[in-house]
Design a protein around this motif. Sequence first.
Motif, mmCIF file in Angstrom:
data_model
loop_
_atom_site.group_PDB
_atom_site.id
_atom_site.type_symbol
_atom_site.label_atom_id
_atom_site.label_comp_id
_atom_site.label_asym_id
_atom_site.label_seq_id
_atom_site.Cartn_x
_atom_site.Cartn_y
_atom_site.Cartn_z
ATOM 1 N N TYR A 15 10.711 -0.376 -5.446
ATOM 2 C CA TYR A 15 9.261 -0.737 -5.705
ATOM 3 C C TYR A 15 8.204 -1.449 -4.726
ATOM 4 N N VAL A 16 8.975 -2.411 -4.249
ATOM 5 C CA VAL A 16 8.058 -3.278 -3.051
ATOM 6 C C VAL A 16 7.691 -2.376 -2.096
ATOM 7 N N ILE A 17 8.698 -1.614 -1.554
ATOM 8 C CA ILE A 17 8.340 -0.571 -0.393
ATOM 9 C C ILE A 17 7.179 0.373 -0.737
ATOM 10 N N VAL A 18 7.392 1.065 -2.065
ATOM 11 C CA VAL A 18 6.583 1.988 -2.407
ATOM 12 C C VAL A 18 5.194 1.142 -2.628
ATOM 13 N N SER A 19 4.989 0.073 -3.262
ATOM 14 C CA SER A 19 3.581 -0.640 -3.429
ATOM 15 C C SER A 19 3.182 -0.965 -2.271
ATOM 16 N N LEU A 20 3.863 -1.519 -1.167
ATOM 17 C CA LEU A 20 3.015 -1.915 0.106
ATOM 18 C C LEU A 20 2.818 -0.655 0.857
ATOM 19 N N SER A 21 3.332 0.263 0.664
ATOM 20 C CA SER A 21 2.854 1.603 1.365
ATOM 21 C C SER A 21 1.703 2.009 0.985
ATOM 22 N N ILE A 22 1.656 2.169 -0.430
ATOM 23 C CA ILE A 22 0.390 2.531 -1.164
ATOM 24 C C ILE A 22 -0.986 1.688 -0.928
ATOM 25 N N VAL A 23 -0.629 0.248 -1.070
ATOM 26 C CA VAL A 23 -1.829 -0.686 -0.920
ATOM 27 C C VAL A 23 -2.283 -0.613 0.620
ATOM 28 N N LEU A 24 -1.365 -0.340 1.681
ATOM 29 C CA LEU A 24 -1.803 -0.350 3.096
ATOM 30 C C LEU A 24 -2.372 0.730 3.287
ATOM 31 N N ASP A 25 -1.927 2.100 2.721
ATOM 32 C CA ASP A 25 -2.481 3.476 3.327
ATOM 33 C C ASP A 25 -4.124 3.660 3.018
ATOM 34 N N VAL A 26 -4.598 2.691 2.444
ATOM 35 C CA VAL A 26 -6.072 2.907 2.134
ATOM 36 C C VAL A 26 -6.737 2.449 3.586
ATOM 37 N N PHE A 27 -6.033 1.655 4.200
ATOM 38 C CA PHE A 27 -6.562 1.363 5.827
ATOM 39 C C PHE A 27 -5.649 2.132 6.674
ATOM 40 N N ARG A 139 -9.500 8.688 0.035
ATOM 41 C CA ARG A 139 -9.557 7.159 -0.724
ATOM 42 C C ARG A 139 -10.046 6.102 0.122
ATOM 43 N N SER A 140 -9.854 6.090 1.395
ATOM 44 C CA SER A 140 -10.452 5.318 2.381
ATOM 45 C C SER A 140 -11.843 5.262 2.230
ATOM 46 N N VAL A 141 -12.469 6.581 2.401
ATOM 47 C CA VAL A 141 -13.924 6.751 2.265
ATOM 48 C C VAL A 141 -14.470 6.347 0.944
ATOM 49 N N VAL A 142 -14.039 6.551 0.070
ATOM 50 C CA VAL A 142 -14.637 6.295 -1.269
ATOM 51 C C VAL A 142 -14.334 4.707 -1.274
ATOM 52 N N SER A 143 -13.535 3.921 -1.109
ATOM 53 C CA SER A 143 -13.234 2.829 -1.634
ATOM 54 C C SER A 143 -14.031 2.031 -0.594
ATOM 55 N N LEU A 144 -14.304 2.333 0.948
ATOM 56 C CA LEU A 144 -15.125 1.608 1.814
ATOM 57 C C LEU A 144 -16.520 1.885 1.495
#
Length: 216
Positions: A15-27, A139-144
Amino acid sequence: MLESVGSLRGTPWVYVIVSLSIVLDVFVPILPSGVLVITAATTAAGTGTAAGAVGGVEAVSVHTGAHLAEMFSLMLCAATASVLGDMVAYRLAWRGGDRFDRAIGRSRRLTAAQERLGAALTRGGGGIVVLARFAPAGRSVVSLGAGVAHRTVREFLPWSALAGLAWAAYSVCLGYFGGHWLGTSWVGTALSVIALFAAGSAAAFLMRRPDRRTAH
């Protein structure tokens, strides 16, 4: 990858690995967060199915309940991490608006996407936020873009939550049914990943359609 994720099954680390990957892939949109979610779900479903088959009808029932609980936990984890990553990018873009605005202004595609996002949120509809969650780098375009445009949290957060939940549910379901029907194999994972990319391609196509109408 199946073996690596399978060795972590039953521990918090997956869960930690999956969560970190999801959080970071916006950047860093090239991170395979969707593939990780699918792989984790495929591994859990395939492993549990095999164990249930050996143990008989009662074991199948027990393992089915365990499957659902594990799939729900994975979906909740993925959706939460998605929203968290969105909000981090949103806040950073809000505070550094000028720098991000100049970066977006250099791309016609990013500028058009930002304008459509602003119009959609102003009208009270954020379907583009949900579509963008499936599209490559959307996701990156929308959030930023939401941060640069100083959209309010009330406008952006509910749609980000809906987008994260829809994406997480779709990814987990792909992995679960792939693992349930095909077992823990590269074939099941590959087919599920192809379905995820197909959804991304469809979302990207739908996001481009307003530009084509405007051009005509």
